[in-house]
Motif scaffolding. Structure first.
Motif, PDB file in Angstrom:
ATOM      1  N   GLN A   1       0.920  -1.024  -0.220  1.00 35.49           N
ATOM      2  CA  GLN A   1       0.182   0.016  -0.483  1.00 35.49           C
ATOM      3  C   GLN A   1       1.080   1.524   0.221  1.00 35.49           C
ATOM      4  O   GLN A   1       0.054   2.274   0.005  1.00 35.49           O
TER       5      GLN A   1
ATOM      6  N   ARG B   1       2.194   2.073  -3.226  1.00 35.61           N
ATOM      7  CA  ARG B   1       0.550   2.112  -4.516  1.00 35.61           C
ATOM      8  C   ARG B   1       0.770   3.495  -3.616  1.00 35.61           C
ATOM      9  O   ARG B   1       0.096   4.753  -4.749  1.00 35.61           O
ATOM     10  N   CYS B   2       1.214   4.496  -3.053  1.00 39.60           N
ATOM     11  CA  CYS B   2       0.723   5.784  -2.420  1.00 39.60           C
ATOM     12  C   CYS B   2       1.420   6.952  -3.731  1.00 39.60           C
ATOM     13  O   CYS B   2       0.863   8.032  -4.086  1.00 39.60           O
TER      14      CYS B   2
ATOM     15  N   PRO C   1      -0.019   5.061  -7.922  1.00 42.95           N
ATOM     16  CA  PRO C   1      -1.239   4.865  -7.885  1.00 42.95           C
ATOM     17  C   PRO C   1      -1.993   3.540  -9.004  1.00 42.95           C
ATOM     18  O   PRO C   1      -2.423   2.716  -8.783  1.00 42.95           O
TER      19      PRO C   1
ATOM     20  N   ARG D   1      -8.641   6.533   0.091  1.00 39.15           N
ATOM     21  CA  ARG D   1      -7.543   7.233   0.863  1.00 39.15           C
ATOM     22  C   ARG D   1      -8.841   7.266   1.993  1.00 39.15           C
ATOM     23  O   ARG D   1      -8.131   7.818   3.386  1.00 39.15           O
TER      24      ARG D   1
ATOM     25  N   THR E   1      -8.745   0.374  -4.791  1.00 38.10           N
ATOM     26  CA  THR E   1      -8.064  -0.153  -3.243  1.00 38.10           C
ATOM     27  C   THR E   1      -6.541  -0.161  -2.942  1.00 38.10           C
ATOM     28  O   THR E   1      -6.929   0.180  -1.315  1.00 38.10           O
ATOM     29  N   LEU E   2      -6.305  -0.042  -3.934  1.00 36.64           N
ATOM     30  CA  LEU E   2      -4.408   0.666  -3.279  1.00 36.64           C
ATOM     31  C   LEU E   2      -4.199   0.162  -2.149  1.00 36.64           C
ATOM     32  O   LEU E   2      -2.854  -0.050  -2.052  1.00 36.64           O
ATOM     33  N   SER E   3      -4.923  -1.301  -2.304  1.00 42.89           N
ATOM     34  CA  SER E   3      -3.696  -2.610  -0.963  1.00 42.89           C
ATOM     35  C   SER E   3      -3.754  -2.675   0.053  1.00 42.89           C
ATOM     36  O   SER E   3      -2.815  -2.346   0.262  1.00 42.89           O
ATOM     37  N   ARG E   4      -5.142  -1.816   0.739  1.00 39.95           N
ATOM     38  CA  ARG E   4      -4.823  -1.360   1.312  1.00 39.95           C
ATOM     39  C   ARG E   4      -5.049  -2.808   2.292  1.00 39.95           C
ATOM     40  O   ARG E   4      -5.481  -3.548   1.718  1.00 39.95           O
ATOM     41  N   HIS E   5      -4.999  -2.058   3.777  1.00 42.98           N
ATOM     42  CA  HIS E   5      -5.234  -3.470   4.733  1.00 42.98           C
ATOM     43  C   HIS E   5      -6.843  -3.785   5.370  1.00 42.98           C
ATOM     44  O   HIS E   5      -7.515  -3.089   5.385  1.00 42.98           O
TER      45      HIS E   5
ATOM     46  N   GLY F   1      -4.412  -5.297   0.699  1.00 44.97           N
ATOM     47  CA  GLY F   1      -3.063  -5.715   1.635  1.00 44.97           C
ATOM     48  C   GLY F   1      -3.357  -6.786   2.789  1.00 44.97           C
ATOM     49  O   GLY F   1      -3.877  -7.753   2.098  1.00 44.97           O
TER      50      GLY F   1
END
Lengths: 315, 230
Positions: A281, A284-285, A288, B10, B35-39, B58
């Motif tokens: 994540q 990806r910041c 993106p 975000r 999703t931006l690989s969020r947990h 994530g």
């Protein structure tokens, strides 16, 4: 649990801002302290030096004493130092110095006053900037986003093995090898064994942090004739514990991971650039739209990512 | 069934997860985007949920799943489906470390490779890996079944107890206290039957069934030399 990051740009650019993004997204992995190692335009003469002073009330006295150590080794300041201070007791200094006659001997003398003012990095290009607090706090305090360069490392620390102190933050400089820095996520269990061996042949450590050892260990192995890849591979066998670390020098960034595969690293390697972090994540910041990432999840892994040295020379 | 889109970006993950849960409880399927690989996405979902995740996720996606049907379009981070008791998770790409850790039931279907310690300490359920099974997968698994169609990495099934690891293809090395046994025809039928639900059945496969060597841990071993294996 700490968070680490690495970034290589294909040309000279806003590496400071990118590393702040990568570390800001990983602040939850450790907000005790945050640090950055940035390779900016190399100086044609002398070295860039980053210092940390521990009592700003004695700033002038301690800086004068530090300057004396330079003069004793045929060196001196080449320009007025930049001083970063806040209301906290400690402060940071950036300076450009004329090349000492023998860098290792000068560092040994300068370290005599390391309890008051400690050298954090020395290099043609490398500058290590670190402090207590999370990524955004450290970035604001040290104007990290404005620092341009080719590559660099970042670290968010959750202190487990030694104190929360500004100077115990990562990255660590491989004292006394110029332009070599390390960030590490993990614990070294044979730390004292190796520290004793390295001290017995003249190396010196300023902290009790196990990560400081790896940088010196790798540089010493290379001094003894191994190439960087061989040194990284040997570290997996000789250094016990769980670790994923990244080591940087003028030529790029290397990575090694222990035999037990306990600490993550995720990268995007496209367009002659590297974006690496503990967590996807964070990558990806910065990117993106990147379609896919590489997970370095397996045991006993080693990799070296070179920097485009043409751009380094042109900068 | 109507599918509702929920954007992550975000935003707070707690807020996103509450929206997902509310949507599925009202009978809607959900497509989670950006999703931006969020947990921690889609944790603790109930049986009625059908949720797709755009791109990669994530850590811990689908953790504590209690019957939901989840699909991740690309890769999944560490601990996907950890502690799940029922339901189904499809990962179309690579699955990170400790996928299905301590799971009690349900199925995780990984179309790519798995990371290290896939199914660590699992206590039930099934993990199907179409690619290669990662380092030390099945480590200390108590029950359940891991099926790998693309070989396995180093230290396969290390110290497993009553779980089973089935592998087709090369095994780089077996873990401590394990053995490969000849599977019974009805056991092979059972595995192929599970695979047939995904169109993966193939009666010509040469299976290697890995089980515990039963010299350590809960087997009351009195053989001192066995402990030197660790």
């Amino acid at each position: 649990m700490c968070g680490i990051a690495g970034r290589i740009l294909r040309e000279y650019g806003q590496v400071g801002a990118d590393l702040v993004e990568l570390m800001g997204a990983q602040s939850h992995r450790g907000a005790d302290s945050t640090g950055f190692a940035i390779y900016s335009d190399p100086c044609s003469v002398g070295y860039k030096v980053r210092l940390m002073g521990f009592n700003r009330k004695n700033l002038n006295v301690d800086l004068d004493e530090f300057r004396l150590t330079l003069k004793e080794h045929d060196s001196d300041l080449l320009e007025e130092p930049l001083i970063y201070e806040t209301e906290e007791a400690h402060y940071s200094v950036r300076m450009l110095i004329r090349e000492p006659r023998h860098l290792d001997k000068w560092i040994m003398d300068a370290d005599q006053i390391a309890d008051r003012i400690a050298v954090q990095s020395v290099g043609k290009s490398l500058e290590i900037i670190k402090d207590t607090g999370d990524a955004l706090a450290v970035a604001d305090k040290h104007q990290l986003r404005t620092i341009r360069g080719t590559h660099g490392l970042g670290h968010a620390r959750l202190a487990t093995e030694s104190d929360v102190l500004p100077d115990a933050s990562h990255p660590f400089w491989a004292r006394p090898f110029p332009d070599v820095a390390i960030v590490h996520n993990g614990q070294i269990t044979n730390y004292y064994t190796w520290r004793d061996r390295l001290e017995s042949v003249g190396y010196r450590f300023l902290t009790e942090n196990d990560s400081e050892l790896i940088a010196v260990w790798i540089s010493d192995q290379m001094k003894r004739g191994l190439n960087q890849k061989q040194a990284l591979q040997k570290s997996i066998v000789e250094i016990d514990g769980v670790f994923t670390y990244m080591i940087s020098d003028l030529n790029g960034i290397g990575f090694a991971k222990d035999r037990f595969a306990m600490k993550p690293l995720v990268t995007v390697e496209e367009n002659n650039e590297l974006t690496a972090a503990t967590e996807e994540q964070a990558v990806r910041c910065v990117l993106p739209d990147a379609l896919d990432v590489i997970n370095y999840d397996g045991p006993s892994m080693v990799r070296i990512w070179p920097v485009n040295t043409q751009h380094l020379k042109a900068a | 069934m109507k599918e509702v889109e929920i954007i992550v970006g975000r935003r707070s993950i707690r807020e996103v997860n509450e929206e997902i849960k509310a949507a599925v409880l009202s009978g809607q399927s959900v497509y989670v985007r950006e999703t931006l690989s969020r947990h921690n996405l889609g944790v603790g979902l109930p049986a009625s949920a059908k949720v797709r995740f755009e791109g990669s996720v994530g850590y811990y996606c689908g953790g504590l799943n209690n019957g939901a049907i989840l699909e991740i379009e690309r890769n999944a981070g560490w601990g996907t489906g950890e502690g799940m008791s029922d339901g189904h998770i499809t990962i179309n790409g690579y699955a990170g470390m400790a996928t299905g850790a301590s799971m009690l039931g349900g199925t995780i279907h990984i179309k790519g490779d798995s990371g290290p310690r896939c199914g660590v300490a699992m206590k039930g359920g099934t993990i199907i890996v179409e690619g290669k099974l990662g380092y030390q997968s099945g480590f200390m698994s108590h029950a359940g079944r891991i099926i790998a169609l693309g070989g396995a990495g180093v230290s396969c099934a290390d110290a497993l107890w009553a779980g089973e690891v089935w592998v087709v293809g090369a095994i780089e090395s077996l873990g401590v206290d394990t053995k490969i046994v000849e599977p019974q025809p009805e056991e092979v039928d059972s595995v192929e039957s599970q695979l047939s639900q995904y169109g993966l059945e193939d009666s010509s496969r040469e299976w290697q069934k890995i089980v515990s060597g039963e010299r350590l841990w809960y087997f009351e071993s009195r053989e001192a030399s066995a402990w030197l294996m660790i």
